[in-house]
Every structure is written in structure tokens, then in C-alpha cells.
Design a protein around this motif. Structure first.
Motif, PDB file in Angstrom:
ATOM      1  N   ALA A 130       0.841  -1.196   0.000  1.00 12.76           N
ATOM      2  CA  ALA A 130       0.000   0.000   0.000  1.00 12.76           C
ATOM      3  C   ALA A 130       0.875   1.244   0.000  1.00 12.76           C
ATOM      4  O   ALA A 130       2.070   1.185   0.293  1.00 12.76           O
ATOM      5  N   GLU A 131       0.254   2.377  -0.301  1.00 15.77           N
ATOM      6  CA  GLU A 131       0.925   3.662  -0.169  1.00 15.77           C
ATOM      7  C   GLU A 131       0.846   4.083   1.293  1.00 15.77           C
ATOM      8  O   GLU A 131      -0.193   3.914   1.928  1.00 15.77           O
ATOM      9  N   ILE A 132       1.956   4.632   1.808  1.00 16.06           N
ATOM     10  CA  ILE A 132       2.031   5.063   3.205  1.00 16.06           C
ATOM     11  C   ILE A 132       2.566   6.489   3.221  1.00 16.06           C
ATOM     12  O   ILE A 132       3.557   6.794   2.548  1.00 16.06           O
ATOM     13  N   VAL A 168      -2.425   5.092   5.532  1.00 22.75           N
ATOM     14  CA  VAL A 168      -2.201   4.208   4.392  1.00 22.75           C
ATOM     15  C   VAL A 168      -3.321   4.429   3.385  1.00 22.75           C
ATOM     16  O   VAL A 168      -4.434   4.810   3.749  1.00 22.75           O
ATOM     17  N   ARG A 169      -2.997   4.198   2.115  1.00 20.71           N
ATOM     18  CA  ARG A 169      -4.030   4.257   1.082  1.00 20.71           C
ATOM     19  C   ARG A 169      -4.142   2.863   0.480  1.00 20.71           C
ATOM     20  O   ARG A 169      -3.198   2.343  -0.103  1.00 20.71           O
ATOM     21  N   LEU A 170      -5.320   2.274   0.677  1.00 15.55           N
ATOM     22  CA  LEU A 170      -5.617   0.924   0.200  1.00 15.55           C
ATOM     23  C   LEU A 170      -6.698   1.015  -0.866  1.00 15.55           C
ATOM     24  O   LEU A 170      -7.777   1.552  -0.593  1.00 15.55           O
ATOM     25  N   ASP A 171      -6.413   0.525  -2.036  1.00 15.36           N
ATOM     26  CA  ASP A 171      -7.394   0.511  -3.118  1.00 15.36           C
ATOM     27  C   ASP A 171      -8.032   1.882  -3.334  1.00 15.36           C
ATOM     28  O   ASP A 171      -9.242   2.005  -3.507  1.00 15.36           O
ATOM     29  N   GLY A 172      -7.204   2.931  -3.269  1.00 22.73           N
ATOM     30  CA  GLY A 172      -7.670   4.284  -3.546  1.00 22.73           C
ATOM     31  C   GLY A 172      -8.292   5.027  -2.375  1.00 22.73           C
ATOM     32  O   GLY A 172      -8.642   6.190  -2.509  1.00 22.73           O
ATOM     33  N   LYS A 173      -8.448   4.389  -1.214  1.00 24.30           N
ATOM     34  CA  LYS A 173      -9.044   5.043  -0.042  1.00 24.30           C
ATOM     35  C   LYS A 173      -8.005   5.117   1.078  1.00 24.30           C
ATOM     36  O   LYS A 173      -7.346   4.131   1.380  1.00 24.30           O
ATOM     37  N   LYS A 191       5.972   3.266  -0.275  1.00 26.54           N
ATOM     38  CA  LYS A 191       5.243   2.001  -0.394  1.00 26.54           C
ATOM     39  C   LYS A 191       5.711   1.051   0.691  1.00 26.54           C
ATOM     40  O   LYS A 191       6.876   1.055   1.084  1.00 26.54           O
ATOM     41  N   GLY A 192       4.779   0.234   1.168  1.00 22.44           N
ATOM     42  CA  GLY A 192       5.118  -0.745   2.186  1.00 22.44           C
ATOM     43  C   GLY A 192       4.115  -1.879   2.202  1.00 22.44           C
ATOM     44  O   GLY A 192       2.964  -1.719   1.777  1.00 22.44           O
ATOM     45  N   GLU A 193       4.576  -3.031   2.669  1.00 20.38           N
ATOM     46  CA  GLU A 193       3.664  -4.146   2.864  1.00 20.38           C
ATOM     47  C   GLU A 193       3.008  -3.965   4.223  1.00 20.38           C
ATOM     48  O   GLU A 193       3.696  -3.855   5.235  1.00 20.38           O
ATOM     49  N   VAL A 194       1.699  -3.905   4.240  1.00 19.28           N
ATOM     50  CA  VAL A 194       0.951  -3.687   5.474  1.00 19.28           C
ATOM     51  C   VAL A 194       0.104  -4.912   5.780  1.00 19.28           C
ATOM     52  O   VAL A 194      -0.394  -5.585   4.879  1.00 19.28           O
ATOM     53  N   VAL A 195      -0.039  -5.182   7.068  1.00 17.66           N
ATOM     54  CA  VAL A 195      -0.907  -6.253   7.540  1.00 17.66           C
ATOM     55  C   VAL A 195      -1.757  -5.663   8.650  1.00 17.66           C
ATOM     56  O   VAL A 195      -1.244  -5.004   9.554  1.00 17.66           O
ATOM     57  N   ALA A 210      -2.968  -1.614  12.272  1.00 16.24           N
ATOM     58  CA  ALA A 210      -1.841  -2.331  11.679  1.00 16.24           C
ATOM     59  C   ALA A 210      -1.171  -3.253  12.692  1.00 16.24           C
ATOM     60  O   ALA A 210      -0.904  -2.863  13.827  1.00 16.24           O
ATOM     61  N   SER A 211      -0.901  -4.462  12.248  1.00 23.11           N
ATOM     62  CA  SER A 211      -0.089  -5.381  13.054  1.00 23.11           C
ATOM     63  C   SER A 211       1.330  -5.432  12.534  1.00 23.11           C
ATOM     64  O   SER A 211       2.252  -5.810  13.247  1.00 23.11           O
ATOM     65  N   SER A 212       1.524  -5.010  11.254  1.00 23.16           N
ATOM     66  CA  SER A 212       2.858  -5.020  10.662  1.00 23.16           C
ATOM     67  C   SER A 212       2.912  -4.008   9.525  1.00 23.16           C
ATOM     68  O   SER A 212       1.969  -3.897   8.735  1.00 23.16           O
TER      69      SER A 212
END
Length: 101
Positions: free
Chosen positions: A26-28, A47-52, A80-84, A94-96
């Protein structure tokens, strides 16, 4: 036969438990400075997920360095980053977060 049945039930229960978890790149950035969010005062991680865009709970904007650094700061650039995590109450819990750029 009982063991197979028990293991099947356990597998279904475990796989259903994480349906709401999001794991993606996602974008951060800063919610206010870069994503135009205005429901919080001051600079906050988003974070921006799927445009939101969503504000992040669980991590702070300075956890990844100075937010106002000219080249890497979240108030200056979108990274950019991998978010969980999960979306709860219109926030990303966020957990990660692992930056990939």
C-alpha cells in the motif's frame, strides 16, 4: 475418523478467523500532508488501500524516521510498504508495516 473430523473443524475455524485481515502493498504517508485527510489534528501516519486513505493505529508517523525529512519523510513523500492489519472504525489497525522502497 474422529481425528480427521476434528482436524477438519479446526482447519475451518482457523481459516475463517482471519477473513478481515488485509495483507498487501500500500501507499504510506502523512494523512494530512499527502492524503488530504482532516479528521485528526497534526501529522499522523496513514495508508491508502485501493484508492481510499485511512489513518493508522498501532504505528506512529516517526516510527520510520523523521516525518519531515526532505527525501524519506512521510510529510514530504508517499512511500510504499507491505501492510498487515484490519480496517476497524474507519481506521487501519496495523499489526505489521514493512517499507519496500
Amino acid at each position: 475418523m474422529k481425528k480427521i473430523f476434528f482436524l477438519s473443524i479446526l482447519f475451518v475455524a482457523v481459516s475463517c478467523g482471519n477473513k478481515n485481515e488485509i495483507k498487501q502493498v500500500a501507499e504510506i504517508s502523512c494523512g494530512q500532508c499527502k492524503f488530504e485527510l482532516d479528521s485528526e489534528n497534526g501529522c499522523s501516519l496513514a495508508v491508502r488501500l485501493d484508492g481510499k486513505a485511512y489513518f493508522v493505529e498501532g504505528f506512529k508517523i516517526d516510527d520510520f524516521g523523521d516525518a519531515h525529512d526532505e527525501h524519506t519523510g512521510f510529510c514530504e513523500v508517499i512511500r510504499k510498504g507491505e501492510v498487515v492489519g484490519k480496517i476497524e472504525n474507519n481506521k487501519f489497525v496495523a499489526s505489521s508495516i514493512n517499507l519496500v522502497d
